[in-house]
Scaffold this active site. Sequence first.
Site, PDB file in Angstrom:
ATOM      1  N   ARG A  82       1.299  -0.633   0.129  1.00 59.08           N
ATOM      2  CA  ARG A  82      -0.113  -0.126  -0.235  1.00 59.08           C
ATOM      3  C   ARG A  82       0.689   1.767   0.357  1.00 59.08           C
ATOM      4  O   ARG A  82       0.728   2.599  -0.870  1.00 59.08           O
ATOM      5  CB  ARG A  82      -1.400  -0.018   0.961  1.00 59.08           C
ATOM      6  CG  ARG A  82      -1.858   0.906   0.767  1.00 59.08           C
ATOM      7  CD  ARG A  82      -3.464   0.554   1.840  1.00 59.08           C
ATOM      8  NE  ARG A  82      -2.758   0.868   3.532  1.00 59.08           N
ATOM      9  CZ  ARG A  82      -2.811   0.449   4.618  1.00 59.08           C
ATOM     10  NH1 ARG A  82      -3.901   0.640   4.351  1.00 59.08           N
ATOM     11  NH2 ARG A  82      -2.854   0.740   5.732  1.00 59.08           N
ATOM     12  N   LYS A 185      -2.901   6.493   1.168  1.00 57.26           N
ATOM     13  CA  LYS A 185      -2.794   6.823   2.711  1.00 57.26           C
ATOM     14  C   LYS A 185      -1.668   8.128   2.884  1.00 57.26           C
ATOM     15  O   LYS A 185      -0.576   8.111   2.601  1.00 57.26           O
ATOM     16  CB  LYS A 185      -1.882   5.909   3.728  1.00 57.26           C
ATOM     17  CG  LYS A 185      -2.424   5.939   4.581  1.00 57.26           C
ATOM     18  CD  LYS A 185      -2.335   4.521   5.734  1.00 57.26           C
ATOM     19  CE  LYS A 185      -1.956   4.792   7.100  1.00 57.26           C
ATOM     20  NZ  LYS A 185      -3.754   5.499   7.563  1.00 57.26           N
ATOM     21  N   GLU A 221     -16.081   6.073   4.576  1.00 58.20           N
ATOM     22  CA  GLU A 221     -15.502   5.566   5.411  1.00 58.20           C
ATOM     23  C   GLU A 221     -15.622   6.306   6.437  1.00 58.20           C
ATOM     24  O   GLU A 221     -15.959   7.895   6.318  1.00 58.20           O
ATOM     25  CB  GLU A 221     -14.097   5.178   4.981  1.00 58.20           C
ATOM     26  CG  GLU A 221     -12.814   6.382   4.162  1.00 58.20           C
ATOM     27  CD  GLU A 221     -11.528   5.710   4.361  1.00 58.20           C
ATOM     28  OE1 GLU A 221     -10.873   4.813   5.128  1.00 58.20           O
ATOM     29  OE2 GLU A 221     -10.964   6.114   3.339  1.00 58.20           O
TER      30      GLU A 221
HETATM   31  N1  PLP Z   1      -9.073   4.288   6.233  1.00 58.66           N
HETATM   32  C1  PLP Z   1      -8.661   5.375   7.241  1.00 58.66           C
HETATM   33  C2  PLP Z   1      -8.975   6.598   6.607  1.00 58.66           C
HETATM   34  C3  PLP Z   1      -7.615   5.057   7.959  1.00 58.66           C
HETATM   35  O1  PLP Z   1      -6.492   6.090   8.147  1.00 58.66           O
HETATM   36  C4  PLP Z   1      -7.601   3.711   8.176  1.00 58.66           C
HETATM   37  C5  PLP Z   1      -5.838   3.289   8.806  1.00 58.66           C
HETATM   38  O2  PLP Z   1      -4.862   3.402   8.678  1.00 58.66           O
HETATM   39  C6  PLP Z   1      -7.917   3.313   7.155  1.00 58.66           C
HETATM   40  C7  PLP Z   1      -9.223   3.100   7.365  1.00 58.66           C
HETATM   41  C8  PLP Z   1      -7.955   1.354   8.054  1.00 58.66           C
HETATM   42  O3  PLP Z   1      -6.931   1.031   7.586  1.00 58.66           O
HETATM   43  P1  PLP Z   1      -6.387  -0.164   7.877  1.00 58.66           P
HETATM   44  O4  PLP Z   1      -7.356  -1.358   7.987  1.00 58.66           O
HETATM   45  O5  PLP Z   1      -5.278  -0.996   6.828  1.00 58.66           O
HETATM   46  O6  PLP Z   1      -5.203  -0.160   8.909  1.00 58.66           O
HETATM   47  C1  COI Z   2      -3.863   3.732  11.925  1.00 63.21           C
HETATM   48  O1  COI Z   2      -5.203   3.199  11.737  1.00 63.21           O
HETATM   49  O2  COI Z   2      -3.031   2.937  11.881  1.00 63.21           O
HETATM   50  C2  COI Z   2      -4.425   4.599  10.624  1.00 63.21           C
HETATM   51  O3  COI Z   2      -3.291   5.267  10.234  1.00 63.21           O
HETATM   52  C3  COI Z   2      -5.726   5.571  11.747  1.00 63.21           C
HETATM   53  C4  COI Z   2      -5.697   6.914  11.999  1.00 63.21           C
HETATM   54  C5  COI Z   2      -4.378   7.029  12.710  1.00 63.21           C
HETATM   55  C6  COI Z   2      -4.980   8.149  11.035  1.00 63.21           C
END
Ligand code: PLP
Ligand code: COI
Length: 338
Positions: A82, A185, A221
């Site tokens: 990612r 991200k 989201e």
């Molecule tokens: N959506 C956003 C905007 C986020 O910042 C995060 C955090 O990482 C997620 C979703 C969840 O992603 P992940 O499960 O890969 O941490």
């Molecule tokens: C995560 O879940 O790792 C995130 O980046 C979410 C938030 C802290 C920005």
Amino acid sequence: MEKANLDWSNLSFAYKDTDYNVRCYHRNGEWGELEVSSSNTINLHMAATALHYGQEAFEGMKAFMGKDGKIRIFRWEENARRLINSAKGIMMEPVPEELFKSAIIKAVQLNEKYVPPYGTGASLYIRPLLIGSGPRVGVKPADEYLFMVFVTPVGPYFKEGFNPVKIQIARDVDRAAPQGTGRYKVGGNYAASLGSGVRAHDEGFAACLYLDAKEKKYIDEAGPANFFGIKENTYVTPKSDSILPSITNKSLQQLAKDMGLKVEQRPVPVEELPTFDEVGACGTAAVISPVKEIQDRDTGDVYNYGDKPGTISTKLYHKLQAIQNGDEEDQHGWVLTI
Ligand code: PLP
Ligand code: COI
């Protein structure tokens, strides 16, 4: 290994200093050596593109201490890929998977005393980040990049932990444009969400829930996490080009299938909200945050899901944590033990 002297069971999701971090520069077309630093600051050119034109992407992942005293990192390959995708999305130099892997392992191992003990509910949050460090004044990608990884011990993202939270739909703000950077991200997405996020907090909500920017018809989201709903033995989660492909969500979809649930990843219209039995926000930091109430700030509509976490959300939560902690067999090969 002597542990740091912290109140492990009461950690919040906040930055705490550890002993070391790692850094690596991309200069003149190649990645340099991985450097270990004990300073929490960096020396950065004031014209670095990260500071002016938003060349910044990050990742979030966690390391867990098992009952067996081993440290486990969850699905690092997914985060590495990612970050490559985010880098390409904003014209940065992608970090090779193997460099990503050695950097996170080194950052965790050097800070082993900060990995929260088994059973405390806390974990070591790993934050890799990549920035354009080369100077530009014209709007162009940098010619130098800095990749860093720091770690910090954390508790739950929402102070409620695994207790249901209230979230707020805000229609007057777009977090990400339909063909924009929402699927990466990158820091800019979070900058765009700060105003509505702070307002949601001030108004008594844990987070903001964004709708699709084009039609304001579908759920996108939450600020820091993906959305899911459960009904009729089905796990439903939005399909959208402007949301972050959450690794937690992807994992929960697999676990839901393993439990015999159906999984639907498709546009989720706002009108469907009253039909869900359970609703949750999911992500690395949030894990699963059950949602007890969604309020639509603009229409005044309120959707309720009960004050207790739902049965399926609870099962998913425990299953995910058991795999991450090493309490249950890692059937899908998600865990790297170091
Ligand atoms: N959506 C956003 C905007 C986020 O910042 C995060 C955090 O990482 C997620 C979703 C969840 O992603 P992940 O499960 O890969 O941490
Ligand atoms: C995560 O879940 O790792 C995130 O980046 C979410 C938030 C802290 C920005």
